[in-house]
Design a protein around this motif. Structure first.
Motif, mmCIF file in Angstrom:
data_model
loop_
_atom_site.group_PDB
_atom_site.id
_atom_site.type_symbol
_atom_site.label_atom_id
_atom_site.label_comp_id
_atom_site.label_asym_id
_atom_site.label_seq_id
_atom_site.Cartn_x
_atom_site.Cartn_y
_atom_site.Cartn_z
ATOM 1 N N HIS A 98 0.870 -1.182 0.000
ATOM 2 C CA HIS A 98 0.000 0.000 0.000
ATOM 3 C C HIS A 98 0.905 1.229 0.000
ATOM 4 C CE1 HIS A 98 -3.922 -1.807 0.554
ATOM 5 N NE2 HIS A 98 -3.517 -2.505 1.594
ATOM 6 N N GLN A 128 -7.576 1.384 1.580
ATOM 7 C CA GLN A 128 -6.668 0.333 2.039
ATOM 8 C C GLN A 128 -7.416 -0.710 2.878
ATOM 9 O OE1 GLN A 128 -3.137 2.030 3.809
ATOM 10 N NE2 GLN A 128 -2.818 3.427 2.105
ATOM 11 N N THR A 132 -7.572 -4.408 1.343
ATOM 12 C CA THR A 132 -6.954 -5.465 2.153
ATOM 13 C C THR A 132 -7.975 -6.547 2.489
ATOM 14 O OG1 THR A 132 -5.404 -3.862 3.095
ATOM 15 C CG2 THR A 132 -5.644 -5.960 4.241
ATOM 16 N N PHE A 149 2.185 -1.583 4.625
ATOM 17 C CA PHE A 149 1.533 -0.279 4.597
ATOM 18 C C PHE A 149 2.603 0.818 4.590
ATOM 19 C CE2 PHE A 149 -1.679 -3.071 6.303
ATOM 20 C CZ PHE A 149 -2.878 -2.586 5.796
ATOM 21 N N THR A 172 -3.514 4.376 9.676
ATOM 22 C CA THR A 172 -2.819 3.353 8.879
ATOM 23 C C THR A 172 -2.001 2.431 9.770
ATOM 24 O OG1 THR A 172 -2.706 4.767 6.912
ATOM 25 C CG2 THR A 172 -1.094 2.984 7.075
ATOM 26 N N MET A 176 -2.574 -1.600 10.430
ATOM 27 C CA MET A 176 -1.478 -2.557 10.275
ATOM 28 C C MET A 176 -1.306 -3.407 11.520
ATOM 29 S SD MET A 176 1.884 -2.969 11.468
ATOM 30 C CE MET A 176 2.529 -1.344 11.858
ATOM 31 N N ALA A 192 4.672 -1.923 8.379
ATOM 32 C CA ALA A 192 4.575 -0.616 7.731
ATOM 33 C C ALA A 192 5.974 -0.023 7.595
ATOM 34 C CB ALA A 192 3.681 0.331 8.527
#
Length: 246
Positions: A98, A128, A132, A149, A172, A176, A192
Protein backbone atom coordinates in the motif's frame (compact mmCIF):
# COMPACT_ATOMS: atom_id res chain seq x y z
CA UNK A 1 20.07 -3.21 9.96
CA UNK A 2 21.67 -4.36 6.74
CA UNK A 3 19.04 -5.70 4.33
CA UNK A 4 20.53 -7.84 1.57
CA UNK A 5 18.59 -10.10 -0.76
CA UNK A 6 19.51 -12.65 -3.38
CA UNK A 7 18.80 -11.52 -6.93
CA UNK A 8 16.11 -14.20 -7.30
CA UNK A 9 14.63 -13.63 -3.82
CA UNK A 10 11.13 -12.90 -5.20
CA UNK A 11 11.17 -15.43 -8.05
CA UNK A 12 7.68 -16.79 -8.69
CA UNK A 13 5.99 -14.18 -6.48
CA UNK A 14 3.08 -12.01 -7.58
CA UNK A 15 3.10 -8.56 -5.94
CA UNK A 16 0.59 -5.71 -6.18
CA UNK A 17 1.89 -2.15 -5.76
CA UNK A 18 -0.49 0.80 -5.38
CA UNK A 19 0.55 4.26 -6.50
CA UNK A 20 2.95 2.54 -8.89
CA UNK A 21 3.04 5.32 -11.47
CA UNK A 22 5.84 7.36 -9.94
CA UNK A 23 7.96 8.03 -6.87
CA UNK A 24 8.46 5.28 -4.32
CA UNK A 25 5.75 3.04 -5.79
CA UNK A 26 7.37 3.09 -9.21
CA UNK A 27 10.79 2.24 -7.80
CA UNK A 28 9.42 -0.53 -5.59
CA UNK A 29 7.65 -2.12 -8.54
CA UNK A 30 10.83 -2.03 -10.62
CA UNK A 31 12.95 -3.47 -7.81
CA UNK A 32 10.47 -6.26 -7.09
CA UNK A 33 10.53 -7.20 -10.77
CA UNK A 34 14.33 -7.10 -10.81
CA UNK A 35 14.32 -9.64 -7.98
CA UNK A 36 12.07 -12.04 -9.85
CA UNK A 37 8.48 -10.98 -9.09
CA UNK A 38 5.57 -10.52 -11.44
CA UNK A 39 4.29 -7.07 -10.53
CA UNK A 40 0.75 -5.70 -10.72
CA UNK A 41 0.84 -1.93 -11.17
CA UNK A 42 -2.13 -0.05 -9.70
CA UNK A 43 -2.67 3.65 -10.16
CA UNK A 44 -5.05 6.22 -11.60
CA UNK A 45 -2.95 7.50 -14.53
CA UNK A 46 -2.64 4.91 -17.28
CA UNK A 47 0.17 6.69 -19.12
CA UNK A 48 2.37 6.61 -16.02
CA UNK A 49 1.63 2.92 -15.42
CA UNK A 50 2.45 2.16 -19.05
CA UNK A 51 5.79 3.93 -18.69
CA UNK A 52 6.64 1.79 -15.63
CA UNK A 53 5.47 -1.32 -17.50
CA UNK A 54 7.84 -0.50 -20.38
CA UNK A 55 10.73 0.17 -18.00
CA UNK A 56 10.21 -3.15 -16.21
CA UNK A 57 10.09 -5.02 -19.51
CA UNK A 58 13.24 -3.28 -20.76
CA UNK A 59 15.18 -3.92 -17.55
CA UNK A 60 14.02 -7.45 -16.78
CA UNK A 61 12.29 -8.91 -19.81
CA UNK A 62 9.26 -9.46 -17.59
CA UNK A 63 5.77 -8.24 -18.31
CA UNK A 64 3.88 -6.50 -15.54
CA UNK A 65 0.10 -6.13 -15.28
CA UNK A 66 -1.72 -2.81 -15.17
CA UNK A 67 -4.78 -2.04 -13.02
CA UNK A 68 -6.07 1.51 -13.62
CA UNK A 69 -8.08 2.48 -10.56
CA UNK A 70 -8.91 5.77 -8.86
CA UNK A 71 -8.95 5.01 -5.15
CA UNK A 72 -11.09 8.07 -4.53
CA UNK A 73 -14.07 6.61 -6.33
CA UNK A 74 -13.47 2.88 -5.95
CA UNK A 75 -16.08 0.83 -4.08
CA UNK A 76 -15.94 -2.44 -2.19
CA UNK A 77 -17.14 -4.24 -5.33
CA UNK A 78 -14.21 -2.85 -7.35
CA UNK A 79 -11.80 -4.50 -4.91
CA UNK A 80 -13.71 -7.78 -4.83
CA UNK A 81 -13.69 -7.85 -8.64
CA UNK A 82 -9.97 -7.06 -8.64
CA UNK A 83 -9.28 -9.95 -6.25
CA UNK A 84 -11.25 -12.30 -8.50
CA UNK A 85 -9.35 -11.11 -11.56
CA UNK A 86 -5.96 -11.54 -9.88
CA UNK A 87 -6.82 -15.04 -8.77
CA UNK A 88 -8.13 -15.93 -12.21
CA UNK A 89 -5.16 -14.49 -14.08
CA UNK A 90 -2.29 -15.37 -11.75
CA UNK A 91 -3.72 -17.97 -9.38
CA UNK A 92 -2.00 -16.30 -6.43
CA UNK A 93 -1.03 -13.08 -4.67
CA UNK A 94 2.08 -13.12 -2.50
CA UNK A 95 2.49 -9.48 -1.60
CA UNK A 96 0.70 -6.14 -1.40
CA UNK A 97 2.41 -2.78 -0.97
CA UNK A 98 0.00 0.00 0.00
CA UNK A 99 1.97 2.98 -1.26
CA UNK A 100 -0.66 5.38 -2.67
CA UNK A 101 -1.49 8.37 -0.45
CA UNK A 102 -2.74 11.93 -0.64
CA UNK A 103 -1.03 14.73 1.27
CA UNK A 104 -3.98 17.09 1.50
CA UNK A 105 -3.57 20.67 2.70
CA UNK A 106 -1.20 21.55 5.53
CA UNK A 107 -2.45 24.15 7.98
CA UNK A 108 -4.00 24.80 11.40
CA UNK A 109 -6.33 22.09 12.70
CA UNK A 110 -9.33 24.42 13.02
CA UNK A 111 -9.02 25.32 9.34
CA UNK A 112 -8.97 21.74 8.02
CA UNK A 113 -11.73 21.36 5.44
CA UNK A 114 -14.33 18.62 5.96
CA UNK A 115 -14.50 17.68 2.28
CA UNK A 116 -10.72 17.38 2.10
CA UNK A 117 -10.76 15.32 5.30
CA UNK A 118 -13.21 12.88 3.69
CA UNK A 119 -11.14 12.74 0.50
CA UNK A 120 -7.93 12.02 2.39
CA UNK A 121 -9.52 9.36 4.58
CA UNK A 122 -11.06 7.71 1.52
CA UNK A 123 -7.70 7.30 -0.23
CA UNK A 124 -5.31 6.92 2.70
CA UNK A 125 -7.45 4.74 4.97
CA UNK A 126 -10.76 3.42 3.62
CA UNK A 127 -9.41 2.27 0.25
CA UNK A 128 -6.67 0.33 2.04
CA UNK A 129 -9.22 -1.13 4.45
CA UNK A 130 -11.45 -2.36 1.62
CA UNK A 131 -8.63 -3.52 -0.65
CA UNK A 132 -6.95 -5.47 2.15
CA UNK A 133 -10.24 -7.13 3.11
CA UNK A 134 -10.74 -8.24 -0.49
CA UNK A 135 -7.19 -9.51 -0.96
CA UNK A 136 -6.62 -11.17 2.42
CA UNK A 137 -7.99 -14.55 1.27
CA UNK A 138 -5.33 -14.64 -1.46
CA UNK A 139 -2.55 -13.38 0.80
CA UNK A 140 -3.44 -15.99 3.45
CA UNK A 141 -3.13 -18.78 0.90
CA UNK A 142 0.37 -17.68 -0.08
CA UNK A 143 3.20 -19.67 1.54
CA UNK A 144 4.79 -16.40 2.69
CA UNK A 145 2.20 -13.64 2.29
CA UNK A 146 3.52 -10.11 2.79
CA UNK A 147 1.44 -6.99 3.48
CA UNK A 148 3.14 -3.60 3.71
CA UNK A 149 1.53 -0.28 4.60
CA UNK A 150 3.13 3.16 4.21
CA UNK A 151 3.22 5.45 7.23
CA UNK A 152 5.13 8.63 8.01
CA UNK A 153 7.09 10.28 10.77
CA UNK A 154 3.89 12.21 11.53
CA UNK A 155 2.12 8.86 11.87
CA UNK A 156 4.28 8.14 14.94
CA UNK A 157 3.96 11.54 16.62
CA UNK A 158 1.32 14.12 15.75
CA UNK A 159 2.79 17.32 14.38
CA UNK A 160 1.27 20.79 14.25
CA UNK A 161 -0.25 21.78 10.90
CA UNK A 162 -0.05 18.26 9.43
CA UNK A 163 -3.72 17.74 10.31
CA UNK A 164 -5.55 15.24 8.16
CA UNK A 165 -2.45 13.57 6.75
CA UNK A 166 -1.03 12.89 10.20
CA UNK A 167 -4.37 11.54 11.42
CA UNK A 168 -4.64 9.25 8.40
CA UNK A 169 -1.19 7.81 9.04
CA UNK A 170 -2.01 7.09 12.69
CA UNK A 171 -5.03 5.19 11.37
CA UNK A 172 -2.82 3.35 8.88
CA UNK A 173 -0.43 2.20 11.58
CA UNK A 174 -3.37 1.10 13.74
CA UNK A 175 -4.85 -0.93 10.89
CA UNK A 176 -1.48 -2.56 10.27
CA UNK A 177 -1.11 -3.52 13.94
CA UNK A 178 -4.62 -5.00 14.12
CA UNK A 179 -4.05 -7.19 11.05
CA UNK A 180 -0.58 -8.21 12.17
CA UNK A 181 -1.90 -9.33 15.55
CA UNK A 182 -4.89 -11.20 14.11
CA UNK A 183 -2.68 -13.19 11.72
CA UNK A 184 0.39 -13.55 13.93
CA UNK A 185 -0.04 -17.32 14.03
CA UNK A 186 -0.10 -17.62 10.24
CA UNK A 187 2.50 -17.22 7.50
CA UNK A 188 1.26 -13.70 6.74
CA UNK A 189 3.58 -10.91 7.85
CA UNK A 190 2.18 -7.38 8.08
CA UNK A 191 4.33 -4.30 8.61
CA UNK A 192 4.57 -0.62 7.73
CA UNK A 193 7.38 1.54 6.39
CA UNK A 194 8.09 5.18 7.19
CA UNK A 195 10.06 6.29 4.11
CA UNK A 196 11.35 9.47 5.77
CA UNK A 197 12.30 12.52 3.73
CA UNK A 198 12.59 11.21 0.18
CA UNK A 199 12.95 12.94 -3.19
CA UNK A 200 9.33 12.70 -4.37
CA UNK A 201 6.64 15.08 -5.66
CA UNK A 202 4.71 14.78 -2.39
CA UNK A 203 7.80 15.82 -0.40
CA UNK A 204 8.36 18.79 -2.71
CA UNK A 205 4.76 19.88 -2.14
CA UNK A 206 5.11 19.66 1.63
CA UNK A 207 8.53 21.36 1.71
CA UNK A 208 8.68 23.68 -1.32
CA UNK A 209 11.80 25.49 -0.09
CA UNK A 210 13.82 22.33 0.50
CA UNK A 211 16.75 21.40 -1.74
CA UNK A 212 15.78 17.98 -3.16
CA UNK A 213 19.43 17.12 -3.68
CA UNK A 214 19.81 16.85 0.10
CA UNK A 215 17.28 14.00 0.21
CA UNK A 216 17.66 10.30 -0.44
CA UNK A 217 16.07 8.99 -3.61
CA UNK A 218 13.46 6.22 -3.71
CA UNK A 219 16.22 3.89 -4.92
CA UNK A 220 18.26 4.60 -1.78
CA UNK A 221 15.53 3.28 0.54
CA UNK A 222 14.58 0.18 -1.47
CA UNK A 223 16.50 -2.40 0.64
CA UNK A 224 13.82 -2.20 3.38
CA UNK A 225 10.99 -2.50 0.85
CA UNK A 226 12.62 -5.61 -0.58
CA UNK A 227 13.32 -7.19 2.80
CA UNK A 228 9.79 -6.75 4.17
CA UNK A 229 8.42 -8.32 0.98
CA UNK A 230 10.82 -11.27 1.03
CA UNK A 231 10.11 -14.77 2.41
CA UNK A 232 12.97 -14.19 4.87
CA UNK A 233 11.18 -11.35 6.66
CA UNK A 234 10.52 -12.21 10.31
CA UNK A 235 9.13 -8.85 11.43
CA UNK A 236 5.42 -8.56 12.13
CA UNK A 237 3.39 -5.59 13.38
CA UNK A 238 6.31 -3.16 13.09
CA UNK A 239 6.55 0.29 11.55
CA UNK A 240 10.17 0.56 10.46
CA UNK A 241 11.94 3.77 9.50
CA UNK A 242 13.65 3.48 6.12
CA UNK A 243 15.98 6.25 7.27
CA UNK A 244 16.58 5.62 10.98
CA UNK A 245 18.09 8.47 12.94
CA UNK A 246 21.77 7.95 13.63
Amino acid sequence: MNYTLAQDELEGKVILVTGAGDGIGRQAAINYAQHGATVILLGRTVSKLEAVYDEIETLTGRQAAIVPLDLQGATKQHYLDMAETIEGQFGQLDGLLHNASLLGTLGPFHQQDEALFDELMQVNVKSQFLMTQALLPLLKKAPAGRLIFTSSTVGHDGRAYWGNYSISKFATEGMMQVIADEYSNTALRTNAINPGGTRTKMRATAFPGEDPQTLKTPTDIMPLYLYLMSPNCDENGQCIDAQPKK
